[in-house]
Structures are given as structure tokens and as C-alpha cells.
Write a protein that holds these residues in place. Structure first.
Motif, PDB file in Angstrom:
ATOM      1  N   GLY A 142       0.791  -0.994  -0.270  1.00 56.25           N
ATOM      2  CA  GLY A 142      -0.168  -0.092   0.063  1.00 56.25           C
ATOM      3  C   GLY A 142       0.863   1.207   0.034  1.00 56.25           C
ATOM      4  N   ILE A 143       0.048   2.287   0.214  1.00 49.30           N
ATOM      5  CA  ILE A 143       0.771   3.877   0.212  1.00 49.30           C
ATOM      6  C   ILE A 143       1.397   3.789   1.846  1.00 49.30           C
ATOM      7  CG2 ILE A 143       0.573   6.032   0.377  1.00 49.30           C
ATOM      8  CD1 ILE A 143      -1.469   5.713  -2.114  1.00 49.30           C
ATOM      9  N   GLU A 144       2.510   4.284   1.790  1.00 44.61           N
ATOM     10  CA  GLU A 144       2.963   4.270   3.366  1.00 44.61           C
ATOM     11  C   GLU A 144       3.435   5.901   3.604  1.00 44.61           C
ATOM     12  OE1 GLU A 144       6.927   3.194   5.742  1.00 44.61           O
ATOM     13  OE2 GLU A 144       5.808   1.386   5.313  1.00 44.61           O
ATOM     14  N   VAL A 145       2.868   6.518   4.723  1.00 48.75           N
ATOM     15  CA  VAL A 145       3.176   7.965   5.098  1.00 48.75           C
ATOM     16  C   VAL A 145       4.092   7.531   6.453  1.00 48.75           C
ATOM     17  CG1 VAL A 145       2.535  10.001   6.135  1.00 48.75           C
ATOM     18  CG2 VAL A 145       1.189   8.909   4.178  1.00 48.75           C
ATOM     19  N   LEU A 146       5.185   8.143   6.517  1.00 48.96           N
ATOM     20  CA  LEU A 146       6.262   8.054   7.612  1.00 48.96           C
ATOM     21  C   LEU A 146       6.378   9.480   8.163  1.00 48.96           C
ATOM     22  CD1 LEU A 146       8.460   7.000   9.471  1.00 48.96           C
ATOM     23  CD2 LEU A 146      10.067   7.370   7.471  1.00 48.96           C
ATOM     24  N   PHE A 147       6.184   9.514   9.587  1.00 49.75           N
ATOM     25  CA  PHE A 147       6.527  11.147  10.096  1.00 49.75           C
ATOM     26  C   PHE A 147       7.469  10.832  11.224  1.00 49.75           C
ATOM     27  CE2 PHE A 147       5.783  13.758  13.595  1.00 49.75           C
ATOM     28  CZ  PHE A 147       5.850  15.201  12.880  1.00 49.75           C
ATOM     29  N   VAL A 148       8.481  11.519  11.289  1.00 51.46           N
ATOM     30  CA  VAL A 148       9.669  11.343  11.860  1.00 51.46           C
ATOM     31  C   VAL A 148       9.494  12.307  13.142  1.00 51.46           C
ATOM     32  CG1 VAL A 148      12.339  11.512  12.477  1.00 51.46           C
ATOM     33  CG2 VAL A 148      11.197  10.767  10.168  1.00 51.46           C
ATOM     34  N   HIS A 149       9.220  11.874  14.428  1.00 53.02           N
ATOM     35  CA  HIS A 149       9.148  12.406  15.779  1.00 53.02           C
ATOM     36  C   HIS A 149      10.439  12.976  16.190  1.00 53.02           C
ATOM     37  CE1 HIS A 149       4.750  11.703  16.287  1.00 53.02           C
ATOM     38  NE2 HIS A 149       5.089  10.667  15.766  1.00 53.02           N
ATOM     39  N   GLN A 150      11.302  11.855  16.054  1.00 54.90           N
ATOM     40  CA  GLN A 150      12.637  12.333  16.746  1.00 54.90           C
ATOM     41  C   GLN A 150      13.799  11.515  16.022  1.00 54.90           C
ATOM     42  OE1 GLN A 150      12.640  12.035  21.120  1.00 54.90           O
ATOM     43  NE2 GLN A 150      14.940  11.666  21.254  1.00 54.90           N
ATOM     44  N   GLY A 151      14.824  11.888  15.812  1.00 54.37           N
ATOM     45  CA  GLY A 151      16.087  11.418  15.468  1.00 54.37           C
ATOM     46  C   GLY A 151      16.695  11.870  14.218  1.00 54.37           C
ATOM     47  N   LYS A 152      17.845  11.220  13.703  1.00 54.68           N
ATOM     48  CA  LYS A 152      18.346  11.646  12.296  1.00 54.68           C
ATOM     49  C   LYS A 152      18.713  10.411  11.512  1.00 54.68           C
ATOM     50  CE  LYS A 152      19.990  16.136  13.584  1.00 54.68           C
ATOM     51  NZ  LYS A 152      21.031  17.215  13.622  1.00 54.68           N
ATOM     52  N   GLY A 153      18.337  10.221  10.296  1.00 56.06           N
ATOM     53  CA  GLY A 153      19.100   9.259   9.431  1.00 56.06           C
ATOM     54  C   GLY A 153      18.687   9.215   8.088  1.00 56.06           C
ATOM     55  N   THR A 154      18.834   8.161   7.241  1.00 54.07           N
ATOM     56  CA  THR A 154      18.586   8.484   5.859  1.00 54.07           C
ATOM     57  C   THR A 154      17.770   7.657   5.088  1.00 54.07           C
ATOM     58  OG1 THR A 154      20.596   6.930   5.430  1.00 54.07           O
ATOM     59  CG2 THR A 154      21.341   9.066   5.464  1.00 54.07           C
ATOM     60  N   LEU A 155      17.139   8.076   4.028  1.00 55.24           N
ATOM     61  CA  LEU A 155      16.215   7.371   3.114  1.00 55.24           C
ATOM     62  C   LEU A 155      17.007   7.255   1.909  1.00 55.24           C
ATOM     63  CD1 LEU A 155      13.203   6.342   2.306  1.00 55.24           C
ATOM     64  CD2 LEU A 155      12.844   8.854   1.653  1.00 55.24           C
ATOM     65  N   THR A 156      17.096   5.792   1.371  1.00 54.85           N
ATOM     66  CA  THR A 156      17.351   5.763  -0.069  1.00 54.85           C
ATOM     67  C   THR A 156      16.273   5.244  -0.998  1.00 54.85           C
ATOM     68  OG1 THR A 156      19.374   4.792   0.987  1.00 54.85           O
ATOM     69  CG2 THR A 156      19.022   4.040  -1.327  1.00 54.85           C
ATOM     70  N   LEU A 157      16.101   6.425  -1.777  1.00 57.26           N
ATOM     71  CA  LEU A 157      14.822   6.099  -2.678  1.00 57.26           C
ATOM     72  C   LEU A 157      15.075   6.582  -4.078  1.00 57.26           C
ATOM     73  CD1 LEU A 157      11.392   5.677  -2.798  1.00 57.26           C
ATOM     74  CD2 LEU A 157      11.418   8.151  -1.839  1.00 57.26           C
ATOM     75  N   ASN A 158      14.407   5.889  -5.100  1.00 56.56           N
ATOM     76  CA  ASN A 158      14.657   6.469  -6.520  1.00 56.56           C
ATOM     77  C   ASN A 158      16.003   6.789  -6.879  1.00 56.56           C
ATOM     78  OD1 ASN A 158      11.896   6.121  -6.940  1.00 56.56           O
ATOM     79  ND2 ASN A 158      11.588   8.151  -6.440  1.00 56.56           N
ATOM     80  N   ARG A 159      16.945   6.118  -6.368  1.00 54.81           N
ATOM     81  CA  ARG A 159      18.220   6.151  -6.640  1.00 54.81           C
ATOM     82  C   ARG A 159      18.968   7.585  -6.121  1.00 54.81           C
ATOM     83  NH1 ARG A 159      16.368   4.721 -11.237  1.00 54.81           N
ATOM     84  NH2 ARG A 159      17.331   6.323 -12.675  1.00 54.81           N
ATOM     85  N   LYS A 160      18.347   7.891  -4.863  1.00 57.49           N
ATOM     86  CA  LYS A 160      18.757   9.172  -4.341  1.00 57.49           C
ATOM     87  C   LYS A 160      18.928   8.752  -2.901  1.00 57.49           C
ATOM     88  CE  LYS A 160      18.993  11.968  -8.098  1.00 57.49           C
ATOM     89  NZ  LYS A 160      20.168  12.756  -8.293  1.00 57.49           N
ATOM     90  N   ILE A 161      19.740   9.641  -1.915  1.00 55.07           N
ATOM     91  CA  ILE A 161      19.708   9.549  -0.759  1.00 55.07           C
ATOM     92  C   ILE A 161      19.262  10.718   0.133  1.00 55.07           C
ATOM     93  CG2 ILE A 161      21.232   8.943   1.359  1.00 55.07           C
ATOM     94  CD1 ILE A 161      23.205   7.304  -0.738  1.00 55.07           C
ATOM     95  N   TYR A 162      18.404  10.883   0.806  1.00 57.06           N
ATOM     96  CA  TYR A 162      17.660  11.942   1.782  1.00 57.06           C
ATOM     97  C   TYR A 162      18.150  11.893   2.973  1.00 57.06           C
ATOM     98  CZ  TYR A 162      15.017  12.293  -2.647  1.00 57.06           C
ATOM     99  OH  TYR A 162      14.569  12.428  -4.004  1.00 57.06           O
ATOM    100  N   ASN A 163      18.365  12.939   3.650  1.00 55.67           N
ATOM    101  CA  ASN A 163      18.726  13.122   5.077  1.00 55.67           C
ATOM    102  C   ASN A 163      17.273  13.353   5.579  1.00 55.67           C
ATOM    103  OD1 ASN A 163      21.207  13.073   5.236  1.00 55.67           O
ATOM    104  ND2 ASN A 163      21.829  15.076   4.467  1.00 55.67           N
ATOM    105  N   LEU A 164      17.020  12.459   6.806  1.00 53.87           N
ATOM    106  CA  LEU A 164      15.848  12.538   7.604  1.00 53.87           C
ATOM    107  C   LEU A 164      15.989  13.010   8.952  1.00 53.87           C
ATOM    108  CD1 LEU A 164      13.886   9.296   6.358  1.00 53.87           C
ATOM    109  CD2 LEU A 164      13.859  11.523   5.470  1.00 53.87           C
ATOM    110  N   GLU A 165      15.011  14.004   9.353  1.00 51.27           N
ATOM    111  CA  GLU A 165      15.103  14.324  10.876  1.00 51.27           C
ATOM    112  C   GLU A 165      13.783  14.536  11.258  1.00 51.27           C
ATOM    113  OE1 GLU A 165      17.349  17.968  10.480  1.00 51.27           O
ATOM    114  OE2 GLU A 165      15.979  18.878   9.071  1.00 51.27           O
ATOM    115  N   ALA A 166      13.638  15.104  12.534  1.00 52.61           N
ATOM    116  CA  ALA A 166      12.325  15.361  13.149  1.00 52.61           C
ATOM    117  C   ALA A 166      11.598  16.405  12.443  1.00 52.61           C
ATOM    118  CB  ALA A 166      12.532  16.120  14.633  1.00 52.61           C
ATOM    119  N   GLY A 167      10.335  16.175  12.085  1.00 51.46           N
ATOM    120  CA  GLY A 167       9.385  17.017  11.381  1.00 51.46           C
ATOM    121  C   GLY A 167       9.306  16.699   9.954  1.00 51.46           C
ATOM    122  N   CYS A 168      10.363  15.567   9.524  1.00 55.18           N
ATOM    123  CA  CYS A 168      10.154  15.138   8.112  1.00 55.18           C
ATOM    124  C   CYS A 168       8.883  14.121   7.929  1.00 55.18           C
ATOM    125  CB  CYS A 168      11.315  14.466   7.634  1.00 55.18           C
ATOM    126  SG  CYS A 168      12.563  15.402   7.178  1.00 55.18           S
TER     127      CYS A 168
END
Length: 294
Positions: A43-69
Motif C-alpha cells: 500500500g501507500i505508506e506515510v512516515l512521520f519522524v518525531h525524533q532522530g536523524k537518519g537517511t532514506l534511499t529512494l529512487n536512486r537518491k539519498i535523503y537526510n531525515l530528521e524530526a518533522g520530516c
């Protein structure tokens, strides 16, 4: 900390609704982040980051994730999320997954929002990572309301209408961020992105790390280390996941035999293809094809 659990069961409400169209994992907390392979969801997934820092690998790109993303992941979209979670700085997130066909009927009277939803569901999106330019009060409020709703469901009672209205609120909010162009800032391409682009062109062929290294003008050991450092996974793992993703598409759209499809995606060993397909998707190729016909 060898004995630390990945998820604090007391700190989260975890709803897994088997055979249902909506699932919510509310404020899940990880103090250590376990290795996650490249994967996808039905299905469709919606991810909301409350706290923390990390990365998302998607569509051959890498995105930085943090609180509020906020991240939208489309059905069967290959991705990988990695967070540097510790007991002092845990990774806290809410994950909403839903079957899009449940929501679609409730969008008939919302022309603009319906167009955005169709893009999220079926089309290529220019932006899937949203960064709020204000506080997250609205998004958190909707997710809290969703949690209250899901907590009240029993085994035979699922309020799809109310759930759909809350999902529409989320989509409407994200569409306003989408119009603002969040996440569209140009940046230098990482080595891992170059590697994934190379894989995209060659994944149906026998994988050759030496050829890939020559393309990047690096040693093969250095290429492997760079990819793991930037994504948290191995190149081989990514190649296999990409091949299985393509196999899913062919099983859904082509009438070729399963053995032929295995060869087309670069896995000519039929028993191995069946084994690795089930390991990644949870289905045998035959089961997967039948599920797409229902």
C-alpha cells in the motif's frame, strides 16, 4: 548494548490489522536500529519522524531525515531507511500504511486533492520527502486522532470512512507542502547514487563489480565500502532487491513463465529465483501472480 531491545513496547501503540486496509504504528521507539534490507510495501505508506536523524534511499537518491520530516512511499516502491538510534537519541516515528483503493471513493468531490492523490498512487512523484517550515502541531494532531480511532477498532469493526477523512487531511496538508517545492534543492550526486544508476542500467545482466568499479574509476573494495557507508547496505543486496522488484512488475503485467521472468531479471537459476523471491516478498512467484489477478 547487547541486551537492549530495538523497540520499547511500553512506549508505543502498535496496530497491525491483518487483512485490513489501514495499519498504524504510532510513536514507535527504537534505541538501536536493526539492519533493514531494501524492501517495499503493497500500500501507500506515510512516515512521520518525531525524533532522530537518519537517511532514506529512494529512487536512486539519498535523503537526510530528521524530526518533522514526512515521507510518502508509493506502492511497491523500493526503499531503505537507516537511523543512527541510541539510548540517548532514539528514533521515534509514526507509520501509516493504507490500501489506496479504500480512500479513492472519498475523493470524488475534491478535484485538486484527487489529482494529487492519483500522482501519489500511480504516477512518478517529483517530491516524496516533505520538510515542514513551521512546527508539526497539525500533523501530530491528525496522527493522534488516527491513533484514537484505530485503538477503538475491534476485530470486526473498521471505520474506513473516518480513516479516509483523516488520510485526506494528511494528503491535503502534504499537497500544500508539495506546491511549495520542498525537497527540490539541487545537490551533488553521492557515490551510492552513481552506483544505483549504474545498477539501473545493468541489473538484468550478470553483476560485475569490477566493471562497476572501472566506471567510477575506483577500486572494487572502495566501491563496496562507499555504498555500505552511504546506504547501510551492500551492493549485492540492492541488485537482488531491484531484480525482484522488476520480477514483481513482470509477473503482474506479462504472461511469460516464471522461469522466463527469472532469466529476464538476471536470475536464470530457477530454484534460486523462487527462493530469493519468497525471502524478499513473502510469496512464491506463483502466489504473487495469483494475488495480482484477484
Amino acid at each position: 548494548m547487547k541486551n537492549t531491545k530495538h523497540v520499547d513496547e511500553r512506549a508505543q501503540v502498535f496496530h497491525v490489522l491483518n487483512n485490513r486496509g489501514v495499519r498504524l504504528k504510532y510513536r514507535a521507539v527504537s534505541y538501536e536500529y536493526p539492519p533493514i534490507t531494501y524492501h517495499y510495501h503493497k500500500g501507500i505508506e506515510v512516515l512521520f519522524v518525531h525524533q532522530g536523524k537518519g537517511t532514506l534511499t529512494l529512487n536512486r537518491k539519498i535523503y537526510n531525515l530528521e524530526a518533522g520530516c514526512v515521507v510518502i512511499l508509493q506502492p511497491f516502491q523500493l526503499h531503505r531507511i537507516q537511523f543512527d538510534a541510541t539510548p540517548q537519541n532514539p528514533y521515534v516515528r509514526t507509520v501509516l500504511t493504507f490500501e489506496p483503493s479504500i480512500v479513492a471513493p472519498h475523493l470524488k468531490n475534491f478535484t485538486v486533492l484527487s489529482r494529487f492523490f492519483d500522482q501519489v498512487w500511480k504516477e512518478q512523484m517529483t517530491n516524496q520527502v516533505f520538510r515542514e517550515d513551521r512546527d508539526s502541531t497539525y500533523m501530530i494532531g491528525v496522527l493522534e486522532r488516527f491513533n484514537d480511532l484505530v485503538t477503538g477498532w475491534n476485530e470486526k469493526d473498521e471505520d474506513h470512512e473516518t480513516a479516509s477523512m483523516l488520510i485526506l487531511n494528511i494528503l491535503d496538508y502534504l499537497s500544500s507542502l508539495h506546491i511549495g517545492g520542498f525537497g527540490g534543492v539541487a545537490r551533488p550526486e553521492r557515490h551510492a547514487e552513481k552506483i544505483m544508476n549504474w545498477v539501473e542500467e545493468h541489473f538484468t545482466e550478470p553483476f560485475d563489480l569490477i566493471e562497476l568499479a572501472k566506471e567510477l574509476h575506483l577500486s572494487k573494495n572502495h566501491v563496496s565500502r562507499l555504498f555500505r557507508t552511504e546506504t547501510g547496505g551492500s551492493i549485492t543486496e540492492y541488485v537482488i532487491a531491484r531484480r525482484v522488484r522488476q520480477a514483481c512488475w513482470l509477473l503482474k503485467t506479462e504472461s511469460k513463465s516464471i522461469e522466463q521472468i527469472g532469466s529476464l531479471v538476471g536470475i536464470p537459476n530457477f530454484p534460486y529465483f523462487c527462493r530469493i523471491f519468497k525471502k524478499i516478498t513473502g510469496f512464491t512467484p506463483i502466489q504473487y501472480r495469483k494475488s495480482q489477478l484477484n
